[in-house]
Design an enzyme around this catalytic site. Structure first.
Site, mmCIF file in Angstrom:
data_model
loop_
_atom_site.group_PDB
_atom_site.id
_atom_site.type_symbol
_atom_site.label_atom_id
_atom_site.label_comp_id
_atom_site.label_asym_id
_atom_site.label_seq_id
_atom_site.Cartn_x
_atom_site.Cartn_y
_atom_site.Cartn_z
ATOM 1 N N GLY A 46 -25.307 14.520 -43.250
ATOM 2 C CA GLY A 46 -24.106 13.706 -43.347
ATOM 3 C C GLY A 46 -24.295 12.616 -44.388
ATOM 4 N N GLN A 51 -22.777 4.884 -48.651
ATOM 5 C CA GLN A 51 -24.177 5.155 -48.968
ATOM 6 C C GLN A 51 -24.391 5.452 -50.455
ATOM 7 O OE1 GLN A 51 -24.571 7.986 -45.432
ATOM 8 N NE2 GLN A 51 -26.667 7.255 -45.749
ATOM 9 N N CYS A 89 -32.029 8.743 -41.381
ATOM 10 C CA CYS A 89 -30.916 8.396 -42.268
ATOM 11 C C CYS A 89 -31.392 8.437 -43.705
ATOM 12 C CB CYS A 89 -30.412 6.994 -41.919
ATOM 13 S SG CYS A 89 -29.017 6.436 -42.915
ATOM 14 N N LEU A 90 -30.554 8.959 -44.582
ATOM 15 C CA LEU A 90 -30.895 9.012 -45.997
ATOM 16 C C LEU A 90 -31.038 7.609 -46.590
ATOM 17 C CD1 LEU A 90 -28.544 11.925 -47.136
ATOM 18 C CD2 LEU A 90 -30.986 12.031 -46.567
ATOM 19 N N HIS A 131 -22.937 8.562 -36.206
ATOM 20 C CA HIS A 131 -23.860 7.916 -37.144
ATOM 21 C C HIS A 131 -23.136 7.587 -38.454
ATOM 22 C CE1 HIS A 131 -27.923 7.582 -39.189
ATOM 23 N NE2 HIS A 131 -27.125 7.777 -40.226
ATOM 24 N N GLU A 132 -22.421 8.575 -38.999
ATOM 25 C CA GLU A 132 -21.732 8.363 -40.281
ATOM 26 C C GLU A 132 -20.572 7.381 -40.136
ATOM 27 O OE1 GLU A 132 -23.258 9.235 -42.888
ATOM 28 O OE2 GLU A 132 -24.638 10.595 -41.891
ATOM 29 N N HIS A 135 -21.660 3.815 -40.411
ATOM 30 C CA HIS A 135 -21.830 3.351 -41.793
ATOM 31 C C HIS A 135 -20.548 2.714 -42.324
ATOM 32 C CE1 HIS A 135 -25.819 4.526 -43.088
ATOM 33 N NE2 HIS A 135 -25.663 5.761 -42.629
#
Length: 159
Positions: A46, A51, A89-90, A131-132, A135
């Site tokens: 995701g 991000q 997480c990225l 999660h996304e 953000h």
């Protein structure tokens, strides 16, 4: 298509609230393509627009289990149950944390063409969506984690 720079946890933009998307055009579709290419290059499941430095309420998901989604202006309308699991997480490289999330969520959102739709998700997909969506409000999973672990680059295991 382009691979874009993923912002990491020290970047203040990740703490900002993203703005509603109101223009559904070719530029938006190009951004979606770039987000997918960036996510796949980083081996993620995701990616939220913030991000990559864009304060837009949009995200892309591919759970590699048959769910590939573009969610624009998502709003959570129902949730139930809870389950704790490890998340990464990225934007927080080489770390994972134990996070409690809802087991099932129902979310209304718009497609890349601006059409309104909804999804009811559970398990891994529900976790990715939550999660996304966090953000989009400037929340990182590290804010919610009960415990954090470093990942050993050599083995991929926590230490």
């Amino acid at each position: 298509m382009a691979i874009l720079k993923i912002r990491t946890d020290e970047d203040p933009i990740l703490r900002k609230k993203s703005r509603e998307v109101d223009t559904f055009d070719d530029n938006l579709k190009q951004l979606i393509d770039d987000m997918y290419e960036t996510m796949y290059d980083a081996e993620g499941v995701g990616l939220a627009a913030v991000q990559i430095g864009k304060l837009k309420r949009m995200l892309v998901i591919d759970d590699y289990e048959g769910s590939k989604l573009v969610m624009i202006n998502p709003k959570r309308i129902e949730e139930s149950g809870d389950v704790e699991a490890l998340e990464g997480c990225l934007s927080v490289p080489e770390r994972v944390g134990k996070v409690k999330r809802f087991e099932t969520v129902k979310v209304e959102y718009q497609t890349a063409d601006g059409e309104e739709t909804a999804i009811e998700a559970e398990g891994f997909l529900a976790r990715i969506i939550q999660h996304e969506m966090d953000h989009l409000d400037g929340i990182l999973y590290t804010d919610l984690a009960e415990e954090m672990f470093d990942i050993n680059k050599e083995t991929g295991e926590g230490e």
